[in-house]
Design a protein around this motif. Structure first.
Motif, PDB file in Angstrom:
ATOM      1  N   ARG A 180       0.811  -1.221   0.000  1.00  0.00           N
ATOM      2  CA  ARG A 180       0.000   0.000   0.000  1.00  0.00           C
ATOM      3  C   ARG A 180       0.845   1.272   0.000  1.00  0.00           C
ATOM      4  N   TYR A 181       2.158   1.125  -0.050  1.00  0.00           N
ATOM      5  CA  TYR A 181       2.999   2.320  -0.118  1.00  0.00           C
ATOM      6  C   TYR A 181       2.817   3.017  -1.463  1.00  0.00           C
ATOM      7  N   ASN A 182       2.941   4.339  -1.445  1.00  0.00           N
ATOM      8  CA  ASN A 182       2.789   5.175  -2.637  1.00  0.00           C
ATOM      9  C   ASN A 182       1.398   5.044  -3.261  1.00  0.00           C
ATOM     10  N   THR A 183       0.393   4.896  -2.407  1.00  0.00           N
ATOM     11  CA  THR A 183      -0.999   4.849  -2.870  1.00  0.00           C
ATOM     12  C   THR A 183      -1.833   5.929  -2.179  1.00  0.00           C
ATOM     13  N   TRP A 184      -1.155   6.930  -1.604  1.00  0.00           N
ATOM     14  CA  TRP A 184      -1.824   7.993  -0.821  1.00  0.00           C
ATOM     15  C   TRP A 184      -2.487   7.432   0.429  1.00  0.00           C
ATOM     16  N   SER A 185      -1.988   6.310   0.902  1.00  0.00           N
ATOM     17  CA  SER A 185      -2.541   5.681   2.097  1.00  0.00           C
ATOM     18  C   SER A 185      -2.138   6.475   3.334  1.00  0.00           C
ATOM     19  N   LEU A 186      -3.127   6.816   4.158  1.00  0.00           N
ATOM     20  CA  LEU A 186      -2.868   7.599   5.365  1.00  0.00           C
ATOM     21  C   LEU A 186      -1.869   6.906   6.281  1.00  0.00           C
ATOM     22  N   LYS A 187      -2.092   5.624   6.542  1.00  0.00           N
ATOM     23  CA  LYS A 187      -1.246   4.978   7.541  1.00  0.00           C
ATOM     24  C   LYS A 187       0.079   4.470   7.001  1.00  0.00           C
ATOM     25  N   TYR A 188       0.212   4.365   5.685  1.00  0.00           N
ATOM     26  CA  TYR A 188       1.479   3.925   5.110  1.00  0.00           C
ATOM     27  C   TYR A 188       2.339   5.087   4.610  1.00  0.00           C
ATOM     28  N   ASP A 189       1.721   6.063   3.987  1.00  0.00           N
ATOM     29  CA  ASP A 189       2.480   7.129   3.322  1.00  0.00           C
ATOM     30  C   ASP A 189       2.564   8.430   4.109  1.00  0.00           C
ATOM     31  N   ASP A 235      -8.348   1.196   9.052  1.00  0.00           N
ATOM     32  CA  ASP A 235      -8.832   0.591   7.815  1.00  0.00           C
ATOM     33  C   ASP A 235      -8.118  -0.744   7.661  1.00  0.00           C
ATOM     34  N   MET A 236      -8.625  -1.591   6.796  1.00  0.00           N
ATOM     35  CA  MET A 236      -8.079  -2.937   6.652  1.00  0.00           C
ATOM     36  C   MET A 236      -7.025  -2.989   5.551  1.00  0.00           C
ATOM     37  N   ASP A 237      -6.167  -3.980   5.637  1.00  0.00           N
ATOM     38  CA  ASP A 237      -5.151  -4.195   4.608  1.00  0.00           C
ATOM     39  C   ASP A 237      -5.575  -5.270   3.618  1.00  0.00           C
TER      40      ASP A 237
END
Length: 378
Positions: free
Chosen positions: A21-30, A48-50
């Protein structure tokens, strides 16, 4: 004939798969650093779920994309039928079309309810430790937070202090109650008897109830979610019921929630605040996803819930055997674990931490291993 693994992948039922989920504008990853957290933090801090959502939801949105026109949209009877069918089938609650107000999210609805049913300076009661936006929508709208804290009993479960709840309502002339059911973060699935006691107090003192039931679909074996407004006509007439497929089907970014208000006067006041905020129709992707989720997502939902329940067991076993200093508050619902070891959830949350277990088991175990090492360093 396709193998079981092929069927699982086609329907996005492979919850062990780690999705990048990196580089997907994900709040908790990016955006962890933006929120004051290390860039390599284990991503269990946002709810949110992965897991990839149901393939039926993806197909519904692909059909919208193929049409390639993204104009203003509105829901028809088929949308309501999908939503009402889900509520009836899964929660035994019969809703009427005239009760429905669609919003871009439950927190948006909570804020609209605060403005609709209270005035600046009025008191709104909550049960800490609770989902932190509850306090924000109260204080940011110039209202006063009144807390009737949950009590951690000798049975290892949190309970409502009904005497304190009523006392706080009377002493502070409380106008509104924001109920969290099932409760985030402590994982309680309130019984019908507990909800009835709360409701009777609110009816007695003319307190409007805004019931956040976004986690209604996350209830574990042996427990049952009771729709607060479904208990009695009296409760229905004082209640704003907030529901959404966002958590259940991991589509929070599509911003679609279904709010049910049976009392016409309350509904009119609520709608005035929604329109005063400049909001009208929900987006076409949210409409398509919600309809598909409730019509065709049952297989995905049941498989996901089973996986979450298995992750609870994995976490419980690890804590009992590997980190004896940390105690799990046994969850009855949600996909969030409350560990006794955070002030994000108010003073009552000190010494505790919430973790999101809606992730592949290997990710959860890696996080728990890191927690084990951190505890040993203390």
């Amino acid at each position: 004939m396709d193998s079981r693994d092929d069927i699982m992948k086609e329907n996005n039922l492979d919850f062990d798969h780690i999705n990048d989920r990196y580089n997907t504008w994900s709040l908790k990853y990016d955006f962890s650093e933006k929120y004051g957290k290390p860039d390599n933090i284990m991503p269990l801090w946002v709810a949110d779920m992965d897991f990839k959502t149901s393939s039926y939801i993806i197909s519904a949105m692909e059909n919208v994309c193929r049409h390639a026109i993204f104009g203003y949209s509105e829901a028809d009877d088929s949308y309501f039928n999908a939503v009402s069918g889900w509520m009836q089938k899964n929660h035994g609650w019969h809703v009427k079309k005239e009760w429905l107000v669609k919003t871009p999210g439950v927190v948006f609805a909570l804020a609209a309810a605060v403005r609709a049913f209270t005035n600046e300076g009025d008191s709104v009661i909550i049960n800490q430790p609770v989902y932190y936006p509850f306090s924000e929508v109260i204080t940011n709208n110039g209202r006063v937070v009144v807390d009737s804290s949950l009590v951690l009993g000798e049975d290892g479960k949190y309970h409502i202090d009904f005497c304190n709840f009523e006392k706080k309502i009377v002493e502070n002339n409380v106008k509104m109650y924001i109920l969290c059911s099932p409760h985030n973060p402590v994982g309680r699935v309130w019984t019908k008897e507990e909800l009835t006691a709360l409701g009777n107090i609110c009816v007695k003192h003319n307190v409007i109830v805004c019931s956040d039931e976004i986690h209604e679909d996350f209830v574990f074996t042996g427990f049952k979610h009771t729709v607060f407004a479904g208990i009695s006509e009296e409760f229905r007439n004082i209640t704003i019921t907030c529901t959404s497929p966002a958590k259940t089907f991991n589509i929070a970014g599509l911003q679609v929630s279904n709010i049910f208000i049976a009392n016409p006067k309350l509904k009119d006041a609520f709608v005035r605040q929604v329109t005063a905020a400049g909001y009208s129709q929900i987006n076409i992707m949210g409409l398509a996803a919600c309809k598909a989720a409730y019509e065709k997502g049952t297989e995905w939902y049941m498989a996901m819930l089973s996986y979450i329940e298995k992750n609870v067991s994995v976490a419980r076993d690890f804590l009992e055997n590997e980190i004896k200093d940390i105690r799990l508050i046994e969850p009855e619902g949600t996909y969030l674990l409350w560990l006794d070891e955070g002030v994000m959830f108010g003073e009552e949350g000190k010494g505790f931490e919430r973790i999101n277990i809606a992730c592949p088991e290997t990710v959860l175990l890696t996080a728990l291993e890191k927690l084990k090492k951190a505890v040993k360093k203390r």
